[in-house]
Design a protein around this motif. Sequence first.
Motif, PDB file in Angstrom:
ATOM      1  N   LEU A 158       0.839  -1.202   0.000  1.00 15.42           N
ATOM      2  CA  LEU A 158       0.000   0.000   0.000  1.00 15.42           C
ATOM      3  C   LEU A 158       0.869   1.243   0.000  1.00 15.42           C
ATOM      4  N   GLY A 159       0.617   2.134  -0.889  1.00 17.12           N
ATOM      5  CA  GLY A 159       1.259   3.451  -0.818  1.00 17.12           C
ATOM      6  C   GLY A 159       0.301   4.370  -0.101  1.00 17.12           C
ATOM      7  N   PHE A 160       0.169   5.580  -0.602  1.00 25.80           N
ATOM      8  CA  PHE A 160      -0.749   6.522   0.030  1.00 25.80           C
ATOM      9  C   PHE A 160      -1.685   7.123  -1.009  1.00 25.80           C
ATOM     10  N   GLY A 161      -2.985   6.920  -0.807  1.00 27.78           N
ATOM     11  CA  GLY A 161      -3.971   7.676  -1.578  1.00 27.78           C
ATOM     12  C   GLY A 161      -4.161   7.250  -3.019  1.00 27.78           C
ATOM     13  N   THR A 162      -4.005   5.959  -3.294  1.00 30.92           N
ATOM     14  CA  THR A 162      -4.174   5.509  -4.675  1.00 30.92           C
ATOM     15  C   THR A 162      -5.384   4.589  -4.869  1.00 30.92           C
ATOM     16  N   LYS A 163      -5.747   3.831  -3.827  1.00 32.90           N
ATOM     17  CA  LYS A 163      -6.865   2.877  -3.944  1.00 32.90           C
ATOM     18  C   LYS A 163      -8.010   3.341  -3.060  1.00 32.90           C
ATOM     19  N   PHE A 164      -9.230   3.298  -3.575  1.00 31.50           N
ATOM     20  CA  PHE A 164     -10.376   3.781  -2.819  1.00 31.50           C
ATOM     21  C   PHE A 164     -11.406   2.668  -2.637  1.00 31.50           C
ATOM     22  N   THR A 165     -12.187   2.781  -1.562  1.00 30.73           N
ATOM     23  CA  THR A 165     -13.089   1.680  -1.201  1.00 30.73           C
ATOM     24  C   THR A 165     -14.342   1.677  -2.083  1.00 30.73           C
ATOM     25  N   LEU A 171     -12.661   6.925   1.406  1.00 25.02           N
ATOM     26  CA  LEU A 171     -11.749   6.140   2.253  1.00 25.02           C
ATOM     27  C   LEU A 171     -10.707   5.453   1.382  1.00 25.02           C
ATOM     28  N   CYS A 172      -9.474   5.380   1.871  1.00 29.91           N
ATOM     29  CA  CYS A 172      -8.484   4.589   1.126  1.00 29.91           C
ATOM     30  C   CYS A 172      -7.514   3.883   2.061  1.00 29.91           C
ATOM     31  N   PRO A 173      -7.282   2.590   1.808  1.00 33.41           N
ATOM     32  CA  PRO A 173      -6.305   1.866   2.635  1.00 33.41           C
ATOM     33  C   PRO A 173      -4.906   2.397   2.327  1.00 33.41           C
ATOM     34  N   VAL A 174      -4.130   2.675   3.376  1.00 43.46           N
ATOM     35  CA  VAL A 174      -2.811   3.285   3.165  1.00 43.46           C
ATOM     36  C   VAL A 174      -1.711   2.616   3.971  1.00 43.46           C
ATOM     37  N   GLY A 175      -0.499   2.737   3.425  1.00 48.58           N
ATOM     38  CA  GLY A 175       0.713   2.362   4.157  1.00 48.58           C
ATOM     39  C   GLY A 175       1.441   3.654   4.504  1.00 48.58           C
ATOM     40  N   ALA A 176       2.756   3.648   4.350  1.00 51.84           N
ATOM     41  CA  ALA A 176       3.554   4.825   4.709  1.00 51.84           C
ATOM     42  C   ALA A 176       3.270   5.975   3.745  1.00 51.84           C
ATOM     43  N   TYR A 177       3.232   7.202   4.274  1.00 49.45           N
ATOM     44  CA  TYR A 177       3.019   8.383   3.433  1.00 49.45           C
ATOM     45  C   TYR A 177       4.287   8.724   2.665  1.00 49.45           C
ATOM     46  N   TYR A 178       5.398   8.738   3.383  1.00 46.77           N
ATOM     47  CA  TYR A 178       6.678   9.018   2.738  1.00 46.77           C
ATOM     48  C   TYR A 178       7.374   7.716   2.395  1.00 46.77           C
ATOM     49  N   VAL A 215     -10.194  -2.118   6.055  1.00 45.71           N
ATOM     50  CA  VAL A 215      -9.201  -1.617   7.021  1.00 45.71           C
ATOM     51  C   VAL A 215      -8.074  -2.650   7.053  1.00 45.71           C
ATOM     52  N   PRO A 216      -6.870  -2.284   6.596  1.00 46.36           N
ATOM     53  CA  PRO A 216      -5.833  -3.305   6.424  1.00 46.36           C
ATOM     54  C   PRO A 216      -5.313  -3.855   7.753  1.00 46.36           C
ATOM     55  N   ARG A 217      -4.692  -5.049   7.666  1.00 48.56           N
ATOM     56  CA  ARG A 217      -4.217  -5.751   8.863  1.00 48.56           C
ATOM     57  C   ARG A 217      -2.703  -5.661   9.062  1.00 48.56           C
ATOM     58  N   LEU A 254      -6.788   2.798   7.402  1.00 44.95           N
ATOM     59  CA  LEU A 254      -7.745   3.271   6.388  1.00 44.95           C
ATOM     60  C   LEU A 254      -7.795   4.792   6.512  1.00 44.95           C
ATOM     61  N   TYR A 255      -7.264   5.489   5.520  1.00 48.37           N
ATOM     62  CA  TYR A 255      -7.249   6.955   5.545  1.00 48.37           C
ATOM     63  C   TYR A 255      -8.632   7.469   5.152  1.00 48.37           C
ATOM     64  N   ILE A 256      -9.079   8.489   5.849  1.00 44.13           N
ATOM     65  CA  ILE A 256     -10.435   9.032   5.673  1.00 44.13           C
ATOM     66  C   ILE A 256     -10.325  10.472   5.204  1.00 44.13           C
ATOM     67  N   ARG A 257     -10.976  10.787   4.119  1.00 45.10           N
ATOM     68  CA  ARG A 257     -10.875  12.138   3.559  1.00 45.10           C
ATOM     69  C   ARG A 257     -12.265  12.782   3.444  1.00 45.10           C
TER      70      ARG A 257
END
Length: 354
Positions: free
Chosen positions: A20-27, A160-167, A125-127, A133-136
């Motif tokens: 998971l990156g940040f902000g690429t996949k949405f629910t 909503l998008c599942p996320v890993g590290a932002y940087y 919500v990832p494990r 799960l980032y909420i916008r």
Amino acid sequence: MKLPVTLAKTLKSKPDETQLGFGTKFTDHMFNMDYAPDKGWHNPRIEPYGPVAMDPATMVLHYGQGVFEGLKAYRTASGRIQLFRPQDNFRRLNRSNDIMCIPRFDESLALEALKELVRIEKDWVPRVPETSLYIRPTIFASDPFLGVRASHTYRFFIILCPVGAYYPEGFNPVKILVEKEHVRAVPGGTGEAKTLGNYAASLLAGQKAHDAGFTQVLWLDGVERKYIEEVGSMNIFFVLDGEVVSPALQGSILPGITRDTVLQLGRLWGLNVAERRISIDEVLKANQTGRLQEVFGSGTAAVISPVGQITYGNQTVTVGNGQVGPLAKRFYAAITDIQYGRAQDPKDWIVPVV
Ligand code: COI
């Protein structure tokens, strides 16, 4: 609350949680609500995730009247799903609304709607550790009109998008460039609102810094170009001889919820915590005299982001031998332990969802 739900007919496949990156996949679903002068905020609903059809004259596209928030849902080891200080995000969103001439919404309705949306999307919500799960939540001016005034109608949505590290650097110390030419915000402007234009205004400086090999810019105040305000899109902290300092909020700095969490935890731990003006000269001098111990950014997306190097003109300062400092580590661990339910919540910050 009556919240109509229309479920998606087909569900997307879930992404690989280790990538998971940040902000690429949405629910699969989103929350929507509309505003009209005669109805106020109305028609709150959960619907399948999808494009927002817009007239090309829609005001937000022309004049940037829009606000947003960022928060996260976390999965605990025992399988619970929880939010961290969501009331503070909705309170700040309404404060941003005030600044941007957007009508206030009912914060408790928004929180209930968000909890329902996250419940519907709980499998998203990832494990994997340190994912979430980032909420916008976003509100934008929706009148199709080209005159310059506040819009009469608005749309509020939450995606909503599942996320890993932002940087991509993760928790490794980043190199930052003190920005001498551009400014992010000025007193009397919109710096304390989480509004679209502030981010647009930061792009050129960010891009130039990137091209020069830096991860972020360090923003100075817009008047004297002396006092430190933020780092990239995060708040900033300095540790000077044991004193934990963050620039005081004076209208041009975003009142970060992670910033406030660091301040509250620092005080709880009995640290010497200060919100005050801090100049770039003070930081450079503290470095010369060996008093500069740590520098780190704070934000929802990355939580704590250690700074390893600061460049100001032709001077480059290495902070803490370029290593992650003990307080950055301690704050990161303490905050994420609370968020993921590994530690007791000392301040009623957690809101359970499932
Ligand atoms: C944060 O959470 O630190 C931010 O403000 C970054 C966000 C705009 C992606």
